[in-house]
Design a protein around this motif. Structure first.
Motif, PDB file in Angstrom:
ATOM      1  N   SER A  31      45.374  52.981  18.885  1.00  0.00           N
ATOM      2  CA  SER A  31      46.181  53.737  19.710  1.00  0.00           C
ATOM      3  C   SER A  31      45.578  55.282  19.732  1.00  0.00           C
ATOM      4  CB  SER A  31      47.430  53.969  18.804  1.00  0.00           C
ATOM      5  OG  SER A  31      48.043  55.169  19.158  1.00  0.00           O
ATOM      6  N   PRO A  32      45.630  56.207  20.762  1.00  0.00           N
ATOM      7  CA  PRO A  32      45.169  57.289  21.052  1.00  0.00           C
ATOM      8  C   PRO A  32      45.256  58.167  19.762  1.00  0.00           C
ATOM      9  CG  PRO A  32      46.348  56.681  22.800  1.00  0.00           C
ATOM     10  CD  PRO A  32      46.800  55.717  21.928  1.00  0.00           C
ATOM     11  N   GLY A  80      40.985  58.835  17.681  1.00  0.00           N
ATOM     12  CA  GLY A  80      41.348  58.311  19.026  1.00  0.00           C
ATOM     13  C   GLY A  80      41.448  59.532  20.117  1.00  0.00           C
ATOM     14  N   ARG A  81      41.403  59.379  21.259  1.00  0.00           N
ATOM     15  CA  ARG A  81      41.194  60.281  22.315  1.00  0.00           C
ATOM     16  C   ARG A  81      42.299  61.282  22.147  1.00  0.00           C
ATOM     17  NH1 ARG A  81      43.428  55.911  25.058  1.00  0.00           N
ATOM     18  NH2 ARG A  81      45.467  56.393  26.404  1.00  0.00           N
ATOM     19  N   ALA A  82      43.545  61.205  21.731  1.00  0.00           N
ATOM     20  CA  ALA A  82      44.446  62.298  21.801  1.00  0.00           C
ATOM     21  C   ALA A  82      44.377  63.106  20.298  1.00  0.00           C
ATOM     22  CB  ALA A  82      45.852  61.470  21.744  1.00  0.00           C
ATOM     23  N   VAL A  83      43.478  62.709  19.436  1.00  0.00           N
ATOM     24  CA  VAL A  83      43.466  63.481  17.936  1.00  0.00           C
ATOM     25  C   VAL A  83      42.834  65.100  17.991  1.00  0.00           C
ATOM     26  CG1 VAL A  83      42.559  63.286  15.594  1.00  0.00           C
ATOM     27  CG2 VAL A  83      43.476  61.358  16.726  1.00  0.00           C
ATOM     28  N   GLY A 135      46.434  57.171  10.930  1.00  0.00           N
ATOM     29  CA  GLY A 135      46.948  57.893  11.837  1.00  0.00           C
ATOM     30  C   GLY A 135      46.794  59.392  11.756  1.00  0.00           C
ATOM     31  N   GLU A 136      46.787  60.218  12.765  1.00  0.00           N
ATOM     32  CA  GLU A 136      46.702  61.562  12.736  1.00  0.00           C
ATOM     33  C   GLU A 136      47.722  62.279  11.840  1.00  0.00           C
ATOM     34  OE1 GLU A 136      45.664  65.470  15.658  1.00  0.00           O
ATOM     35  OE2 GLU A 136      46.622  63.699  16.466  1.00  0.00           O
ATOM     36  N   ARG A 137      48.908  61.915  12.133  1.00  0.00           N
ATOM     37  CA  ARG A 137      50.011  62.474  11.379  1.00  0.00           C
ATOM     38  C   ARG A 137      49.892  62.283  10.034  1.00  0.00           C
ATOM     39  NH1 ARG A 137      54.924  61.446  11.640  1.00  0.00           N
ATOM     40  NH2 ARG A 137      55.871  63.750  11.663  1.00  0.00           N
ATOM     41  N   ALA A 138      49.218  61.427   9.356  1.00  0.00           N
ATOM     42  CA  ALA A 138      49.251  60.919   7.745  1.00  0.00           C
ATOM     43  C   ALA A 138      48.214  61.764   7.311  1.00  0.00           C
ATOM     44  CB  ALA A 138      48.868  59.307   7.956  1.00  0.00           C
TER      45      ALA A 138
END
Length: 347
Positions: A31-32, A80-83, A135-138
């Motif tokens: 995932s991005p 990922g590309r959106a991080v 994941g970025e939010r974690a």
């Protein structure tokens, strides 16, 4: 990469090889907002033993073989590309739940009840490995004072203890009493959190003299050996009335009935450990007005708060490190009560 992989359940925990140390494919960005973490430390938790026993097989959508390990910290390896909030090389600790952030529970900060989530080490591959997909939010960046291998168990054991102790601290006043049942991996953190957040007298109960010694080192005011007379001892220490708060990190055997018996009328019983049952007549609930509170890990902001306490030296973990290839020994030592504090696997 190398990983310690669970291939089959063992209800008795008697097999020599509970997990298999082997080569598996590296995790990939899917995932991005995915982030690949190079694992610096993975905590070994009693929940992992329950996973091996098969206790979670009807509560987590997972197919064997898979990789356990839900207490993880390390360094960002790939993004990922959106991080945008972390970069390669950052030292991070991972909140145990990876969420999308879109549901109402997420927007309220109630991570543990998110509608869209995955829980590495419980329902997805976890950190008993060289690399982990999170994941970025974690992710929470670590300050220079905290190393991944030293803080990994904070993500579940520490966070769960913090959440329960924080709830209790909100109503505990100077001169009142808090009882902690179990001074192990969670309990020794809970003691320190209570000392940091409130001024109540802290009484700790455990079957192990070594655990009680650790409890006193962590700031407990009183240590009580669990020998069948603990309820009477608590009543004596609290002048016959019981404690305003009881935090039960055991949650099985006689600890539940005893914990409720130690809770004074109008007090709070916080249940953290699991495996037992809460059984109380409704008339007793009415006449005593006791409050029974469940605790499920903790939120992202609470992990940030816990890291702030650790950074200031107000909370510390007692850990014992094992190499990843010795994961079976760590699990066995935990099962047999040979670890005081927390075990951490180091890839």
């Amino acid at each position: 990469m190398k990983a310690a992989v669970l291939h089959q359940y063992d209800e008795t925990l008697e097999r020599d090889e509970l997990v298999r140390y082997e080569t598996v494919p590296d995790p990939e960005i899917e995932s991005p907002t995915d982030v690949i973490i190079r694992v610096g430390g993975a905590g070994v938790c009693r929940t992992d033993l329950h996973v091996v026993e098969g206790l979670w097989r009807n509560h987590a959508d997972v197919t064997l073989p898979y990789i356990m390990g839900h207490e993880n910290a390390g360094w960002v390896e790939e993004i990922g590309r959106a991080v945008t909030s972390v970069k390669v090389g950052d030292a991070v600790i991972c909140h145990p739940l990876v969420t999308s952030g879109h549901c109402l529970a997420c927007r309220r900060g109630d991570d543990m009840h998110a509608e869209e989530s995955r829980f590495p080490g419980i329902n997805a591959d976890g950190g008993y490995a060289e690399y982990l997909r999170s994941g970025e939010r974690a992710l929470i960046k670590l300050p220079p004072s905290l190393a991944p291998q030293d803080v990994a168990p904070y993500t579940d054991a520490g966070l769960t203890a913090y959440r329960a102790a924080k709830k209790a601290s909100r109503h505990l006043l100077p001169g009142q009493f808090a009882v902690i049942i179990g001074a192990g991996g969670l309990g020794h953190v809970g003691i320190q959190v209570l000392r940091a957040l409130c001024a109540a007298d802290i009484i700790v109960i455990d079957r192990s003299e070594a655990a009680l010694t650790l409890a006193l080192e962590c700031g407990a005011h009183h240590a009580v050996i669990a020998d069948g007379s603990e309820v009477a001892q608590i009543k004596d220490l609290t002048k016959g009335k019981g404690a305003e708060a009881v935090i039960d990190f055991v949650g099985e055997g006689s600890s539940v009935s005893q914990g409720l018996a130690m809770t004074r009328d109008g007090g709070y019983y916080y249940i953290v450990g699991y495996g037992g049952k809460v059984e109380i007549p409704t008339i007793d609930m009415i006449t005593s007005e006791k409050t029974i509170v469940g605790n499920l890990v903790g939120t992202y902001p609470e992990l940030v708060e816990l890291m702030a306490l650790a950074d200031r030296g107000l909370v510390s973990l007692k850990t014992r490190q094992y190499s990843l290839e010795n994961a079976n020994q760590a699990l066995k030592d935990l099962h047999h009560g040979l670890i005081h504090g927390r075990a951490v696997l180091i890839p």
